[in-house]
Design an enzyme around this catalytic site. Sequence first.
Site, mmCIF file in Angstrom:
data_model
loop_
_atom_site.group_PDB
_atom_site.id
_atom_site.type_symbol
_atom_site.label_atom_id
_atom_site.label_comp_id
_atom_site.label_asym_id
_atom_site.label_seq_id
_atom_site.Cartn_x
_atom_site.Cartn_y
_atom_site.Cartn_z
ATOM 1 N N ASP A 19 0.888 -1.263 0.003
ATOM 2 C CA ASP A 19 -0.061 0.025 0.038
ATOM 3 C C ASP A 19 0.972 1.359 -0.088
ATOM 4 O O ASP A 19 1.843 1.183 0.775
ATOM 5 C CB ASP A 19 -0.724 -0.026 1.221
ATOM 6 C CG ASP A 19 -2.256 0.252 1.032
ATOM 7 O OD1 ASP A 19 -2.409 1.354 0.451
ATOM 8 O OD2 ASP A 19 -3.390 -0.462 1.316
ATOM 9 N N ASP A 35 -3.168 4.634 -2.220
ATOM 10 C CA ASP A 35 -4.161 4.879 -1.803
ATOM 11 C C ASP A 35 -4.870 6.482 -2.567
ATOM 12 O O ASP A 35 -3.980 7.213 -2.710
ATOM 13 C CB ASP A 35 -3.746 5.361 -0.322
ATOM 14 C CG ASP A 35 -4.999 5.681 0.629
ATOM 15 O OD1 ASP A 35 -5.835 4.535 0.645
ATOM 16 O OD2 ASP A 35 -4.962 6.518 1.241
ATOM 17 N N GLU A 43 -6.231 3.616 -6.201
ATOM 18 C CA GLU A 43 -7.505 3.789 -5.745
ATOM 19 C C GLU A 43 -7.907 4.930 -5.997
ATOM 20 O O GLU A 43 -7.504 6.090 -5.810
ATOM 21 C CB GLU A 43 -7.461 3.547 -4.236
ATOM 22 C CG GLU A 43 -8.949 3.548 -3.510
ATOM 23 C CD GLU A 43 -8.999 4.064 -2.175
ATOM 24 O OE1 GLU A 43 -9.821 3.734 -1.654
ATOM 25 O OE2 GLU A 43 -8.066 4.957 -1.648
ATOM 26 N N HIS A 66 -11.168 -3.493 2.790
ATOM 27 C CA HIS A 66 -11.135 -2.793 4.215
ATOM 28 C C HIS A 66 -11.972 -1.752 4.402
ATOM 29 O O HIS A 66 -12.297 -1.761 5.635
ATOM 30 C CB HIS A 66 -9.788 -2.874 4.653
ATOM 31 C CG HIS A 66 -9.088 -1.663 3.899
ATOM 32 N ND1 HIS A 66 -9.117 -1.624 2.433
ATOM 33 C CD2 HIS A 66 -8.715 -0.503 4.427
ATOM 34 C CE1 HIS A 66 -8.377 -0.624 2.272
ATOM 35 N NE2 HIS A 66 -8.358 0.287 3.269
ATOM 36 N N ASP A 67 -12.523 -1.329 3.663
ATOM 37 C CA ASP A 67 -13.546 -0.149 3.510
ATOM 38 C C ASP A 67 -14.939 -0.451 3.239
ATOM 39 O O ASP A 67 -15.732 0.393 3.357
ATOM 40 C CB ASP A 67 -12.951 0.845 2.597
ATOM 41 C CG ASP A 67 -11.710 1.770 3.024
ATOM 42 O OD1 ASP A 67 -11.184 1.731 4.097
ATOM 43 O OD2 ASP A 67 -10.994 2.356 1.947
HETATM 44 O O1 TEU Z 1 -9.617 5.249 1.293
HETATM 45 C C1 TEU Z 1 -10.178 6.301 0.416
HETATM 46 C C2 TEU Z 1 -11.791 6.520 0.651
HETATM 47 O O2 TEU Z 1 -11.900 7.162 -0.452
HETATM 48 C C3 TEU Z 1 -12.388 6.506 1.894
HETATM 49 O O3 TEU Z 1 -12.581 7.408 2.567
HETATM 50 C C4 TEU Z 1 -13.668 5.914 1.540
HETATM 51 O O4 TEU Z 1 -14.532 6.768 0.781
HETATM 52 C C5 TEU Z 1 -14.372 5.410 2.879
HETATM 53 O O5 TEU Z 1 -13.523 4.483 3.403
HETATM 54 C C6 TEU Z 1 -15.736 4.640 2.360
HETATM 55 O O6 TEU Z 1 -16.188 4.274 3.350
HETATM 56 C C7 TEU Z 1 -8.441 5.084 1.704
HETATM 57 C C8 TEU Z 1 -8.334 3.751 2.351
HETATM 58 O O7 TEU Z 1 -8.754 2.662 1.474
HETATM 59 C C9 TEU Z 1 -9.071 4.027 3.624
HETATM 60 O O8 TEU Z 1 -8.907 2.861 4.596
HETATM 61 C C10 TEU Z 1 -8.474 5.237 4.391
HETATM 62 O O9 TEU Z 1 -8.848 5.741 5.534
HETATM 63 C C11 TEU Z 1 -8.216 6.338 3.259
HETATM 64 O O10 TEU Z 1 -8.160 5.976 2.145
HETATM 65 C C12 TEU Z 1 -7.341 7.453 4.001
HETATM 66 O O11 TEU Z 1 -6.110 7.156 3.848
#
Ligand code: TEU
Length: 561
Positions: A101, A202, A259, A335-336
């Site tokens: 990542d 990210d 992403e 994970h999100d």
């Molecule tokens: O996620 C980016 C992102 O767009 C998230 O805020 C997403 O909209 C949200 O998690 C959906 O519920 C990335 C990573 O994958 C995330 O884990 C991090 O928290 C975020 O960036 C900040 O680095």
Amino acid sequence: MTENQIKWWQKAVVYQIYPRSFQDANHDGIGDLKGIESRLDYVKKLGADVIWLNPVYASPNEDNGYDISDYEAINPEFGTMEDFESLLSEAHARGIKIVMDLVVNHSSSKHQWFIESKSSKDNDKRDFYIWRDPVDGHEPNNWGSFFSGPAWKFDEATGQYYLHLFAEGQPDLNWANPEVRQSVFDMMNRWVDKGIDGFRMDVISLLSKPDGLPDGPVPTDAHYASSNDMVANGPKIHDYLQEMREKVLNNADLMTVGEASNVDIKNAKRYAAKDGSELNMVFQFEHMELDENADPALGKWDNTPLPLTKLKENLSKWQNELAGVAWNSLYWENHDQPRAVSRFGSDAPEFRVKSAKMLATMLHFMQGTPYIYQGEEIGMTNAYNLGWDDFNDIEIKNARKYLVERDQLIDADTLLDYVHYKGRDNARTPMQWTDGKNAGFTDVDPWLKLNDNYKEINVDAALADEDSVFYHYQKLIAFRHDLDIVTTGRYELLDPEDEQVYAYKRVGDQEELLVINSFAKETIERDFALPDEAELLISNYQDDAGKDLRPYESKVYRIQK
Ligand code: TEU
Ligand code: CA
């Protein structure tokens, strides 16, 4: 596309590991690198080619590793650099690649760069971050943080605000500064020299901020403008990625996936262009947001069910538009996101296994590189047993703080329903290995509560049952490796108006695949006019009932032309 033009990552399947929740090896309740190493044979058995590791770098964990205080040190909770090197070589020994990542839209506020930047207005790192004077005693503009609340934090000592699109502890790096870019590229090159196989980048679409940082439109009832609308795909983003391509990515045979929040087809065609000038592929978010309601003040918080026709229309658009010019990534979970079986299928006991397999088949016969998130391969579900005292995720906690407590846009019980449907901690509960103590994840108290269904849903049970979701994924991965048509075939959606069945074809020169997936909870009838010689490749039922599609039935036929 012919065989010799296929890139390795176009036939690969990625397994995503969230290290904190995968396997604890040293008895502190937190997953770690040694734990991952001990499970490599499991990943190999599944058949995945690549592991994407969520951040394992030094971090104060305000956002669980996405706030990095040292890009070149391993978080001691996860182990040492030696442990990392050992994991990398053990993975390579099994033919598994590791993608890291890369979190460089922001660092942690505890990163040395920010500590210096904050120390005074004339420090030579001041311009590494985005500092602005107050405007009429307020924030420099009206942008909101992705985690609710304002995107600016005032610093008393120097009398300026800094920008943080995410948590306060995640100040945005200033990519307009060439020194920032060079420092990041140097750091990336040192990881490439270590032998890693690629980067998952990210929020890469947010690096380039618009000139002048203008105010955005504020929706009714909302306090702030959406940062996504203001910042995504900014004016210099393609320049930055092309520079990264030249200075880092061309130095090895790497896999790259960006992403890309708020990415549209037009930009995706550039980010993931076939000419290799930027990245290999992006994660787009549109299919994750089709079940959002019309209230922009609440953002993602909602539990409206997904209209299947909208999903079909959307995924088909990505399949068709990128074909031949760029490359798709394919995912249901990460994970999100909540667990796919709970959100798009059904986690009721009678449907869980069937619908998990159906979702897998639906996605894995599409064109693109599929990603499987830990636990998805055994049909793990959302964690309804977690309550307000159990959550760890800053996005969930801030939603309560701002949307419930400060702004009173919603009550806590309703938000809890939404969190059980969409919250990120649904995906972050520990991996369920066994039906024993703490599901075999740890022998002490885990950092986040387990889903209480681990006695039924766990890896041991899945491996012991030849009819499990695990073995279904194993077959899907093998098909992708063995049948080029899964990589190369032309995608063709069937019956776009059908609200219950997602059926499509993959068309090659000699043969085609017909992929039929029912989202209905009852038996329905559909006629696909199958020729007699159609061969059933895979199904989630023991037999074939012809035109009858049983609940969540999914089947794929191979038809010679
Ligand atoms: O996620 C980016 C992102 O767009 C998230 O805020 C997403 O909209 C949200 O998690 C959906 O519920 C990335 C990573 O994958 C995330 O884990 C991090 O928290 C975020 O960036 C900040 O680095
Ligand atoms: Ca541990």
